[in-house]
Design a protein around this motif. Structure first.
Motif, short mmCIF file in Angstrom:
data_model
loop_
_atom_site.label_atom_id
_atom_site.label_comp_id
_atom_site.label_asym_id
_atom_site.label_seq_id
_atom_site.Cartn_x
_atom_site.Cartn_y
_atom_site.Cartn_z
N GLN A 102 -5.85 -3.14 -0.79
CA GLN A 102 -6.71 -4.31 -0.78
C GLN A 102 -6.73 -4.98 -2.16
OE1 GLN A 102 -8.30 -5.65 1.68
NE2 GLN A 102 -8.14 -4.12 3.30
N LEU A 103 -6.23 -4.29 -3.17
CA LEU A 103 -6.24 -4.86 -4.50
C LEU A 103 -5.03 -5.71 -4.77
CD1 LEU A 103 -7.37 -1.63 -6.33
CD2 LEU A 103 -8.79 -3.62 -5.84
N GLY A 104 -4.06 -5.72 -3.87
CA GLY A 104 -2.82 -6.46 -4.10
C GLY A 104 -3.04 -7.95 -4.05
N LYS A 105 -2.06 -8.67 -4.56
CA LYS A 105 -2.15 -10.13 -4.57
C LYS A 105 -2.20 -10.66 -3.15
CE LYS A 105 0.39 -10.53 -8.92
NZ LYS A 105 1.57 -11.09 -9.59
N GLY A 106 -3.01 -11.68 -2.96
CA GLY A 106 -3.06 -12.34 -1.67
C GLY A 106 -3.91 -11.63 -0.63
N SER A 107 -4.64 -10.58 -1.03
CA SER A 107 -5.48 -9.91 -0.05
C SER A 107 -6.64 -10.81 0.34
CB SER A 107 -6.02 -8.59 -0.63
OG SER A 107 -6.78 -8.85 -1.78
N LYS A 108 -7.03 -10.74 1.60
CA LYS A 108 -8.08 -11.60 2.10
C LYS A 108 -9.44 -11.06 1.69
CE LYS A 108 -5.39 -13.09 6.10
NZ LYS A 108 -5.34 -13.17 7.58
N SER A 109 -10.41 -11.94 1.71
CA SER A 109 -11.77 -11.52 1.39
C SER A 109 -12.22 -10.48 2.41
CB SER A 109 -12.72 -12.71 1.42
OG SER A 109 -12.35 -13.66 0.45
N LEU A 153 2.94 -3.07 -9.40
CA LEU A 153 3.44 -1.69 -9.38
C LEU A 153 2.55 -0.82 -10.27
CD1 LEU A 153 7.30 -2.27 -9.70
CD2 LEU A 153 5.99 -1.77 -7.60
N CYS A 154 2.42 0.43 -9.88
CA CYS A 154 1.55 1.35 -10.62
C CYS A 154 2.30 2.64 -10.96
CB CYS A 154 0.30 1.69 -9.81
SG CYS A 154 -0.73 0.28 -9.41
N ASP A 155 2.02 3.15 -12.15
CA ASP A 155 2.49 4.47 -12.56
C ASP A 155 1.27 5.38 -12.65
OD1 ASP A 155 4.94 3.33 -12.72
OD2 ASP A 155 5.24 3.63 -14.86
N ILE A 156 1.44 6.62 -12.26
CA ILE A 156 0.33 7.54 -12.14
C ILE A 156 0.69 8.87 -12.80
CG2 ILE A 156 -1.02 8.89 -10.47
CD1 ILE A 156 -0.17 6.26 -8.64
N ILE A 183 4.87 2.83 -8.01
CA ILE A 183 4.25 2.84 -6.68
C ILE A 183 3.65 1.45 -6.42
CG2 ILE A 183 2.57 3.94 -5.18
CD1 ILE A 183 4.81 5.79 -6.16
N PRO A 184 4.05 0.78 -5.36
CA PRO A 184 3.44 -0.53 -5.05
C PRO A 184 1.93 -0.39 -4.92
CG PRO A 184 5.40 -0.17 -3.71
CD PRO A 184 5.10 1.14 -4.39
N ILE A 185 1.21 -1.34 -5.49
CA ILE A 185 -0.25 -1.24 -5.49
C ILE A 185 -0.82 -1.22 -4.07
CG2 ILE A 185 -0.76 -3.71 -5.59
CD1 ILE A 185 -2.87 -2.98 -7.76
N HIS A 186 -0.08 -1.86 -3.12
CA HIS A 186 -0.55 -1.85 -1.73
C HIS A 186 -0.20 -0.55 -1.02
CE1 HIS A 186 3.60 -3.44 -1.57
NE2 HIS A 186 3.68 -2.76 -0.45
N LEU A 188 -0.81 2.62 -2.62
CA LEU A 188 -1.46 3.73 -3.31
C LEU A 188 -2.29 4.61 -2.38
CD1 LEU A 188 -2.56 2.11 -6.70
CD2 LEU A 188 -0.76 3.80 -6.31
N ASP A 189 -2.52 4.15 -1.15
CA ASP A 189 -3.23 5.01 -0.21
C ASP A 189 -2.30 5.94 0.55
OD1 ASP A 189 -2.05 2.91 1.12
OD2 ASP A 189 -3.64 2.70 2.62
N ASP A 190 -0.99 5.91 0.20
CA ASP A 190 -0.03 6.77 0.89
C ASP A 190 1.19 6.98 0.00
OD1 ASP A 190 1.38 8.25 2.72
OD2 ASP A 190 1.93 6.55 3.98
N PHE A 191 1.12 7.96 -0.89
CA PHE A 191 2.26 8.26 -1.77
C PHE A 191 2.18 9.71 -2.23
CE2 PHE A 191 -1.06 7.47 -4.78
CZ PHE A 191 -0.71 8.14 -5.94
#
Length: 628
Positions: A102-109, A153-156, A183-186, A188-191
């Motif tokens: 939900q934090l990715g670009k273009g996510s809806k309200s 993208l995210c590094d963890i 890891i794509p920010i969209h 991060l709930d599955d990696f």
């Protein structure tokens, strides 16, 4: 680094007599506890999956991204840490929780969602770059989860004081680091997070071997800036500055004297997975820099001391030379409790800092990226003698390579202060076990306009079993506090600097610390996560006398209750669990009886952000440390 325990019960002397001095020195490793039992054990199914081989080693990726950051306008990638740990029972649904996508670009309200008590802005509106700290309720350790996001993208990076998965696979060792890159920010709930273990007989990680195991990542962002790993169920309050964002701002020259870099920065040493602090205090002319590592590899190799083994510092570095300076590393030797600064350093470390974005620095020469965690301001430009002041601050004792916590509570013109040290050199010399807590310094009723000239009274434990003797002080320590800027204090007699971690907050959820354990001067930590009228409460300490044994000295116990009614926080019960014996062993609440059930109370202070915790007959004042 917080040295604390959950209960004050003395362990019988007859039990302690079975612990040899040699074993105790080994067990006192702050970050890397090593077990002596080498029996076989199964890998935790919640953590370890099939091995995976990333396209490039973790360290090479970090060096590449640091190089990219310095040579390109594109924002650098970074990493995030997170660790395995299971909590008894199912975790309550969190209203307002969003998958990180939900934090990715273009996510809806998002639709209106429920918030926890006094919740701040919603999860989906947050930047998640930063460092988070949580508790592994399976093996009673603390974990750092470090996240760096840029360009979607995210590094963890995942760091743990004791990886039980490593100990299960390689009995006798539990050090390592978890790493996931790009890891794509969209997603991060599955990696997955690759876990790299230090092999038996080694002091550093060999990334050429590939990851030892694969851990579940799976992050969701909750209200109040807390992150949940949905696999093991751990939650992580944020400990770094909330102003840090997921995108790069203006490119700034690290040597620009107009930029205030002052603060404490946190990172993970990729060579062995240890935690590292970089403290900067600069004027427009020069900087004093302290480098502290929970376990310097160089010092371990030379002295064999695993924890609190050394400290590095650079004094009077020209303000226009932060891109190229040397840190002199001094290692303690066996039996040495105070560093002699007149001798030659044990090593010279090269550092070349670069400014990545607000609150984030890198040093390409060491392959390290630092995230600013402190100071938190009090909200006032000047600390005034006419205003009440509450500060809970951390600093490095450069004389004996230990960490200190300074608490200042000034109300109505009078101040009470405590100085806690992970290893008071004056006290631990009397304790044959080596570097142990063993002391506490206090000052009460100090006039607020006299903080520049007062003394602490230091009380020490005479031995390991009896605790601190408060009937007579052992020494007087110069207090003499000067406020350098909002959130930074200095003890002028020693030159030690302290960075404030406390800020008044009406938000209940988060991390609390600073509860002084009178028996040996340790610190108590507490995490709270409430939603829809139900709260998860975790209380943790590194040293617990109820549960420590010949095999385990640190990280032996944890107390938690996952379903405390929010309106019952003033009167509830919490179970204390001991970690079972054996390498890589974990707590299994469904199949394991608690060591004991503790009557607990959490009552707010008149100052927002301070909680009073009662556990049976013991009282602790806890200060809010996490950031919304």
């Amino acid at each position: 680094i917080y040295l604390i325990y959950l209960t004050i019960t003395l362990i019988p002397t007859v039990c302690l007599s079975t612990i040899t001095i040699s074993n105790m020195k080994t067990y006192l490793a702050y970050y890397f506890y090593l077990t002596s039992n080498v029996a076989a054990a199964k890998v935790r199914p919640s953590d370890a999956k099939d091995q995976v081989v990333p396209p490039a080693s973790a360290k090479n990726h970090l060096l590449r991204t640091l190089s990219d950051a310095s040579s390109s306008s594109a924002p650098p990638m970074l990493f995030s840490m997170s660790m395995p740990s299971a909590i008894k029972g199912s975790h309550p649904k969190i209203e307002g929780a969003y998958p990180s996508k939900q934090l990715g670009k273009g996510s809806k309200s998002a639709k209106d969602h429920g918030k926890s008590h006094k919740s701040s802005k919603s999860a989906k509106d947050r930047s998640i770059t930063g460092t988070y700290i949580g508790f592994d309720t399976e093996d009673a350790t603390f974990q750092n989860l470090d996240i760096f996001c840029s360009d979607g993208l995210c590094d963890i990076i995942l760091a743990d004081a004791r990886f039980s998965t490593c100990d299960q696979i390689f009995p006798g060792t539990n050090r390592g680091i978890g790493n996931a890159t790009d890891i794509p920010i969209h997603s991060l709930d599955d990696f997955k997070i690759g876990l790299y273990c230090v092999l038996p007989g080694e002091t550093e990680i060999n990334y050429d071997n590939g990851p030892t195991a694969n851990l579940t990542g799976n992050l969701v962002v909750l209200p109040d800036g807390i992150i949940r790993r949905t696999g093991p169920g751990f939650f992580y309050p944020k400990k770094t500055l909330p102003q840090i964002k997921d995108f790069d701002g203006e490119t700034i020259d690290i040597n620009d004297e107009s930029v205030n870099l002052n603060g404490e920065y946190y990172s993970v040493d990729f060579t062995d997975g240890s935690g590292q602090n970089l403290d900067l205090v600069c004027t427009k002319k020069s900087c004093d820099i302290v480098l502290f590592d929970s376990s310097f590899s160089t010092c371990k190799k030379s002295s064999g001391i695993v924890a609190y083994s050394g400290v590095g510092y650079a004094k009077d570095v020209p303000r226009d030379s932060l891109d190229n300076f040397d840190v002199e590393l001094y290692c303690l030797t066996e039996g040495e409790f105070v560093i002699d600064p007149s001798r030659d350093p044990d090593a010279t470390l090269k550092r070349n800092l670069e400014y990545i974005r607000y609150g984030i620095l890198s040093s390409p020469s060491s392959g390290t990226r630092y995230t600013k965690s402190r100071p938190l301001g009090t909200g006032k430009d000047v600390v005034s003698i006419f205003d009440d002041v509450q500060m809970y601050s951390f600093g490095i004792d450069t004389e004996d390579a230990s960490q200190q916590a300074l608490q200042i509570d000034c109300r109505d013109g009078l101040c009470d202060l405590t100085l806690q040290d992970s290893s008071f050199s004056t006290c631990v010399e009397n304790i044959p076990a080596g570097r142990f807590l063993g002391g506490l310094a206090t000052a009460s009723g100090i006039p607020q306009d006299s903080l520049h000239n007062f003394e602490f009274e230091l009380y020490c434990a005479s031995n390991f079993t009896q605790g601190i003797d408060y009937s007579s002080k052992v020494a007087s320590l110069a207090g003499n506090i000067a406020f350098l800027q909002d959130g930074i204090a200095r003890r002028t007699a020693t030159g030690f600097d302290y960075f404030n971690a406390f800020k008044q907050s009406k938000v209940l959820n988060g991390r609390y610390s600073g509860g002084i354990i009178k028996l040996d001067g340790g610190l108590l930590n507490m995490h709270i996560l409430c939603n829809l009228g139900s709260c998860e409460v975790i209380v943790w300490t590194e040293i617990n006398r109820d549960c420590m044994s010949r095999e385990r000295f640190l990280f032996t116990a944890i107390a938690f209750n996952n379903a405390v009614p929010e309106d019952s926080l003033g009167n509830f019960e919490i179970n204390l669990y001991c970690v079972p014996p054996g390498p890589g062993s974990v707590i299994e609440p469904d199949n394991q009886e608690p060591f004991k059930t503790i009557a607990a109370k959490i009552v707010p202070d008149s100052v927002n952000g301070i909680m009073h915790l009662s556990m049976d007959d013991d009282e602790y004042k806890m200060s809010k440390e996490s950031q919304e």
